[in-house]
Design a protein around this motif. Structure first.
Motif, PDB file in Angstrom:
ATOM      1  N   UNK A 341      37.227   8.138 -65.237  1.00 56.45           N
ATOM      2  CA  UNK A 341      36.113   7.768 -64.445  1.00 56.45           C
ATOM      3  C   UNK A 341      34.555   6.571 -63.852  1.00 56.45           C
ATOM      4  N   UNK A 342      34.541   6.415 -64.908  1.00 56.28           N
ATOM      5  CA  UNK A 342      34.351   5.515 -64.691  1.00 56.28           C
ATOM      6  C   UNK A 342      34.478   3.862 -64.307  1.00 56.28           C
ATOM      7  N   UNK A 347      35.199   0.475 -58.947  1.00 57.72           N
ATOM      8  CA  UNK A 347      36.815   0.215 -58.054  1.00 57.72           C
ATOM      9  C   UNK A 347      36.014   0.620 -56.303  1.00 57.72           C
ATOM     10  N   UNK A 348      35.185   1.537 -56.679  1.00 58.95           N
ATOM     11  CA  UNK A 348      34.238   2.437 -54.915  1.00 58.95           C
ATOM     12  C   UNK A 348      33.017   1.496 -55.174  1.00 58.95           C
ATOM     13  N   UNK A 425      35.449  -3.450 -66.712  1.00 57.64           N
ATOM     14  CA  UNK A 425      34.603  -2.741 -65.486  1.00 57.64           C
ATOM     15  C   UNK A 425      33.458  -4.241 -64.948  1.00 57.64           C
ATOM     16  N   UNK A 426      33.695  -4.158 -63.698  1.00 60.12           N
ATOM     17  CA  UNK A 426      33.038  -5.308 -63.430  1.00 60.12           C
ATOM     18  C   UNK A 426      31.356  -5.320 -62.069  1.00 60.12           C
ATOM     19  N   UNK A 427      31.509  -4.190 -62.370  1.00 58.06           N
ATOM     20  CA  UNK A 427      30.352  -3.596 -60.348  1.00 58.06           C
ATOM     21  C   UNK A 427      29.739  -3.032 -60.650  1.00 58.06           C
ATOM     22  N   UNK A 428      29.424  -2.752 -62.496  1.00 64.34           N
ATOM     23  CA  UNK A 428      27.923  -1.736 -62.383  1.00 64.34           C
ATOM     24  C   UNK A 428      27.747  -2.162 -63.762  1.00 64.34           C
ATOM     25  N   UNK A 429      27.184  -1.532 -64.488  1.00 67.52           N
ATOM     26  CA  UNK A 429      26.897  -1.040 -65.550  1.00 67.52           C
ATOM     27  C   UNK A 429      26.962  -0.221 -66.648  1.00 67.52           C
ATOM     28  N   UNK A 501      26.223  12.134 -70.881  1.00 66.02           N
ATOM     29  CA  UNK A 501      25.370  11.797 -69.711  1.00 66.02           C
ATOM     30  C   UNK A 501      26.247  10.777 -69.357  1.00 66.02           C
ATOM     31  N   UNK A 502      25.974  10.066 -68.407  1.00 72.16           N
ATOM     32  CA  UNK A 502      26.890   8.730 -67.320  1.00 72.16           C
ATOM     33  C   UNK A 502      25.776   8.225 -66.618  1.00 72.16           C
ATOM     34  N   UNK A 503      25.354   7.463 -66.715  1.00 65.72           N
ATOM     35  CA  UNK A 503      24.640   6.600 -65.603  1.00 65.72           C
ATOM     36  C   UNK A 503      25.396   5.208 -65.391  1.00 65.72           C
TER      37      UNK A 503
END
Length: 510
Positions: A341-342, A347-348, A425-429, A501-503
């Motif tokens: 999911x992350x 990607x989005x 994963x590259x676009x988000x922490x 919880x996922x940020x």
């Protein structure tokens, strides 16, 4: 605040200044771990038992109102209770009842009075037991006291306070089963991956007061049962093994569970004889699947905690959505789904046109996550250039294969860390918290743990996979970053399963 190249050009004239701002930016990002803890703590505050009792129980002269029902208090009241959250429930209920309360016996977990001050001059006797959430002699003694009290009241009003952990605090096996035999059976079921519903099915078959036993002992006394649910969907016959709800589980169901986990041939003859024997029929009137003399109210559950988490995240500037409050199944599988999911959100973020792929992913795993369509749309409607907090709640299980120390929440956090770092994963922490709302995860002093996106940078001298395979997440987190990612808050006095919880923090924002 959006961090753009123009800001760097205006504020920075050399590389050292740029590095300074980048360091500050990363420091701000690292606070996501603290934000997760604060959101979790707010959820705990909202589901405190005292607060829930105040919302539901009111006294006006001699008329007691519980939600939509009024009881005239013309005879003495009694209280019995068992579970991780019943101390606060009992304290507040005694305040409400005042002089109408004659006596109470409440079984609470060992260690709760290290966190909460014991009330003095109380008509309620509190019995500590069930260390590490396992039935023990102290809990057995408390259960016997509860049975004796319930056996001897007549047509008075009995309050039964129930919460998660109640099964371990009401261990009164049907003779000739011993407490040790019951302990071993439940422990083996847990180790082999039985879920809470399966374990409660067995408990009801071998216990005096579970599966409606307490309500039958109390008959014809009026019973008001106040429940803080720790099971998905709030099934009253499974919460604390349903002490006030008729048991509809068949003998065949219990036998099938024992055979499923290859335990039937290992259990002692005393347990086999009790399970094989059909129980006598009840003498209590039953209407629509409930005892006529019992009225049950669910005063709190994980939906309340999840909603509180969502609101707190919004207050902190996050877009927020509750994805599911019915998470169950094996931790290994759930960790992979969360990580995927992350990745799909990542990607989005890189290309908003890929939201369609995210929808396909969510629809594919809607069954595993038990996610409703409205939650899918709520997520898809978010601005993926802004930070978001996703909320999950439930109670996964762990198949214990190793000899280590930990709990399902620490296991999930560690498994998620490993999985999410495999996906590029590259676009988000990404930051993730998995904690039990009771404050205790397995036989440890931690509620759970936090996972961070730069996980691998801190594991050069430690192999997380080995700890995961040995079910030794607690030992891993003790060594990893000097234990900073363990969440230790002690007994919370409440229990509505787990929160995840996922940020997701796009790297172009703070």
């Amino acid at each position: 605040m959006i961090v753009k190249r123009q800001i760097f050009n205006v504020l920075c004239s050399d590389k050292s200044q740029i590095n300074c701002i980048v360091t500050l930016f990363r420091k701000n990002m690292s606070t996501d771990s603290q934000v997760l803890r604060e959101i979790f703590q707010k959820s705990i505050e909202v589901i405190q038992p005292q607060r829930l009792i105040k919302n539901e129980v009111k006294l006006c002269q001699r008329h007691l109102t519980v939600r939509d029902q009024t009881y005239e208090l013309n005879k003495p009241c009694y209280i019995v209770g068992f579970g991780k959250a019943v101390y606060g429930m009992a304290v507040e209920l005694e305040q409400v009842l005042g002089q109408h309360l004659k006596r109470g016996i409440v079984n609470v977990p060992v260690g709760i009075f290290e966190k909460f001050e014991r009330v003095t001059d109380s008509k309620i006797e509190y019995v500590e037991g069930a260390k590490d959430n396992l039935p023990d002699e102290q809990a057995l003694n408390g259960a016997k006291m509860i049975k004796d009290l319930v056996d001897n009241i007549q047509d008075d009003l009995l309050f039964v306070l129930v919460s998660g952990g109640g099964s371990a605090l009401l261990p009164l096996p049907i003779p000739p089963i011993t407490l040790e035999e019951k302990q071993n059976l439940i422990r083996n079921l847990a180790k082999r991956g039985a879920d809470i519903n399966e374990m409660n099915c067995i408990r009801k078959r071998i216990s005096i007061m579970k599966g409606g036993g307490l309500a039958e002992l109390a008959y014809p006394c009026r019973v008001v049962c106040l429940v803080l649910s720790d099971i998905i969907g709030d099934p009253l016959d499974f919460i604390a093994s349903g002490p006030t709800i008729p048991n509809t589980d068949s003998r065949e169901m219990a036998l099938a569970i024992l055979k499923k986990y290859h335990l039937y041939n290992e259990i002692p003859i005393s347990i086999k004889n009790v399970i094989d024997k059909e129980k006598d029929g009840t003498q209590c009137p039953v209407v629509n699947g409930e005892y006529e003399h019992v009225k049950t109210y669910v005063i709190g559950n994980n939906k309340i905690a999840a909603e509180a988490a969502k609101q707190e995240a919004i207050n902190k500037g996050f877009q927020s959505a509750i994805i599911s409050t019915q998470i169950d199944g094996d931790v290994e599988k759930i960790s992979k789904i969360y990580a995927e999911l992350a990745r799909n959100i990542d990607i989005a973020i890189s290309d908003n046109s890929n939201k369609g792929k995210l929808r396909v992913f969510l629809e594919t795993f809607s069954y595993d996550l038990r996610v409703e369509e409205r939650f899918v749309q709520e997520l898809l409607d978010m601005d993926f250039n802004k930070k978001m907090c996703l909320i999950f709640a439930g109670e996964p299980t762990v198949v214990v294969k190793g000899t280590g120390k930990g709990g399902r929440n620490q296991q999930l956090a560690l498994a998620f860390s490993i999985e999410v770092n495999k996906l590029g994963i590259k676009a988000a922490d990404i930051s993730f918290l998995s904690c039990g709302t009771d404050g205790i995860d397995g036989p440890t002093d931690a509620a759970g743990a936090v996972a961070i996106s730069d996980f691998l940078e801190h594991t050069k001298n430690i192999n997380p996979q080995l700890y995961l395979e040995n079910n030794d997440a607690y030992s891993f987190y003790q060594k990893f970053r000097d234990g900073k990612d363990l969440v230790k808050i002690g007994h919370t006095g409440t229990n509505v399963m787990d929160l995840h919880l996922m940020i997701i923090h796009p790297k172009n924002t703070q």
